[in-house]
Design an enzyme around this catalytic site. Sequence first.
Site, PDB file in Angstrom:
ATOM      1  N   LYS A  80      -6.406  -2.878   0.561  1.00 41.73           N
ATOM      2  CA  LYS A  80      -5.402  -3.148  -0.468  1.00 41.73           C
ATOM      3  C   LYS A  80      -6.118  -3.765  -1.657  1.00 41.73           C
ATOM      4  CE  LYS A  80      -0.967  -2.819  -1.306  1.00 41.73           C
ATOM      5  NZ  LYS A  80      -0.254  -1.531  -1.240  1.00 41.73           N
ATOM      6  N   SER A 115       2.708   2.602  -1.108  1.00 40.62           N
ATOM      7  CA  SER A 115       3.081   1.203  -0.933  1.00 40.62           C
ATOM      8  C   SER A 115       4.598   1.079  -0.974  1.00 40.62           C
ATOM      9  CB  SER A 115       2.399   0.330  -1.978  1.00 40.62           C
ATOM     10  OG  SER A 115       2.312  -1.008  -1.511  1.00 40.62           O
TER      11      SER A 115
END
Length: 799
Positions: A407, A598
């Site tokens: 991430k 996401s």
Amino acid sequence: MNQFRRLIALCALAAAFVLSAGAQELSYSVATADDYVAPLVNPAAVAVGNARGFAFALEYQHPDGGFAADTDGFSLFFSGETGSYVFQRRDDVNVHSAALALPITPNFSLGGGLSLPQFEASRGSYTAGILVRPINQLSVGGTARYFAEGETWDYRAGVGVRPFGSLDPRLENRLTASIDVTVADGDLLKPLLGLETELVNGMRGDLRFDLEAETISISLSVAVPYARLGAGSRIASSKLQRGTAFAHVSPSRFRSVDTPMGAKWIDYAPGPSIIEQRAFPNFFPFSLLDRSLTLPELLDQIGQLRDDPSVTGIVFVDHNFQTSYANFKDIAAALNEFRAHGKQVVFYYEQTNTLNYALAASVADAIYLHPQGFLNLVGLASVRLYLADFLDRFGIEFVALPSHDFKTGGDTVARASMSDAEREALEALLDSLYSDLLASIDGGRGERLAAPATALIDRGPYLVAAGALDAGLVDGLIYRDQLPDRLEELRPRSRVAEARFSPQMRIDWSVPPATNIALIHAVGDIRRGESDLGTVVGAETLVRALRAAREDSSIDGILLRIASPGGSTLASDSIAREVALAAAEKPVVVSIGGTAASGGYYIAAPAHHIVAQPVSVTGSIGVLVVLPNVEGLTEKFNINWETIRRGERADFGIPLRRLTPGERELIEAGVAASYQRFLEVVAEGRGMETDAVYAVAQGRVWSGAQAAERGLVDELGGFAEAIEAIRLRTNPNRAVHLVPISGQQGFLPTELPRRLIRADAYRGLPAEVRLVAEALNAIGAYGDEIILMRMPYDLDLAR
């Protein structure tokens, strides 16, 4: 053959005008009259749409019963989709008529109308109408008319039939028979019999027998694509009485006698920007603000060209699309379907780039390049900037706290170089996208290539056109004025015409029943509040749209189109909750555009079925926090500050100081909890074990093809495949009717002023710097919310 048909048409039209007339005084069937006379015959028939446009009717009378005629009056007709106004001038009296239709279903409508001589209500007539067309072979209509001056009523019912289609399908809408009966002043009148024919495209003849009046009505008309001209007469005792000559001009296309000689190449130039969702309503004057095409509109236009028998091919002249890689795949699929119908596709370029060339290579029968043109075929790249060292010179620090190493959304400002995790993810993603690119070029060009696509790309860019020709990437070097000759070689006796898209006159009576599917878009960053359509997904707006679709009993399913990198965790969770509620009551299918990563994937997970292109970007199941710290900046420039607080963490998040260890632990706990919730939503929605989701999560970004292999996507395909998926889950025996639902309140975007300012905010900045500036602006757009579900980077592959 075409010249012979035109000659017949001209002779028929001449004969019609010699007969001198027939529209307003002719008797029309309340079951079959749905053209320009519908407002006066049966106002419910205006809903069919064939009355649209402008018509002029000039009335005649035959005082001695011979062929000589005197002008007796005229009428003007103005009709839209469901409303009409008619002005009639007769015997020095002006009559104003209006009609309004209410389409209950495509095959059932009601209507009302009035006619006021000199605007005098006491002399007017008032009409209520109904029209029902349950099948193509049957039409039933009825009217009730009240005459104010005499305080009388008449009632009329009609039935139209098209029984000849069972004998020959080509005759299904070519021959129509009708019968109408009228009750006036309580008396049942003798019936009106009718026969309507159009055995040859555009050449229509009508014959009616009024048994009560003992008259025969004859009318003839000829249609070209956007106009119909005709005339007719009423005959009694072997003598001509009255009639009308008319002209009807419509934005809809008539079934036309004017079939062009040879076939057409359509010079097609859509866009070039192909967008997911309009920010403004698609009607005047708002349509002037944004003339881009949406992807469904583009696919529909290609479908219209595919089904047009006069179109032999499409030619794109120096046309470079601007859209996502996934949308390129949708366009390619539509063009391949076009070619599957025996038609051809040609591209001519002065210059083009990698993705546009891959599109052309995968679908084109021929690709031509300007002799001095160039082919910027160089492959795919993702350029990432890292500003930590630069910012450190000014004492500015960004702290990134991701749920996992993959991430990497904060790395642009928090790191000085690419991390191993980000490199691994980007390498794998580009490998997948590049593999699809190579397959498109190799599969489309085949043996015409001088070497495999991977070798030819490595030799690019082709700044000298001859190099592209030698490599087999193009089929010829020609100037634009030479293109028509090449098209003639591909299809003899063809010609080039501009693309023109307009609705056709409704020829079939009945529209097959369709399943109503709500089309809802989620395009842009996900945030709280209202949407800025096409740019920002506002949770309140999208939740409102989903709830409206769920609660509407006429909606049978939901198609959710997502093109979003994610954003607010809170907003994503609110939207996902509403998707889950909708999925508990109705089928929900997600179509992934360029990106659904996401938070974009979070809101997709509760759906029953997820469709993505192999080159869509998805996954990125993880959360992150990025916080600025300018304490070093204040020290460097001797900027002093003091804080007075009540509460241990009253100044939490203020960028003037570094995080304390306790604050950092607090944030990390919040990140862990949000990530765990992400895993649970995906596991529940996808029917997977949490451990299985964890294995493919950790913030990792996947292509659509990679996501399908890992169970995150159900089907590889585009918008058409998503429509088919929702059709199969609702009613496999019916077509799909998409009902757009935006959830927006009012006509204009709520963020319009900010949008107009933002349009020029980063103009003049280098592309990569602009991306960073927009990313920093996006971080600030979430307000006090610091834990985000957002894709680490935006890919710009159209180079």
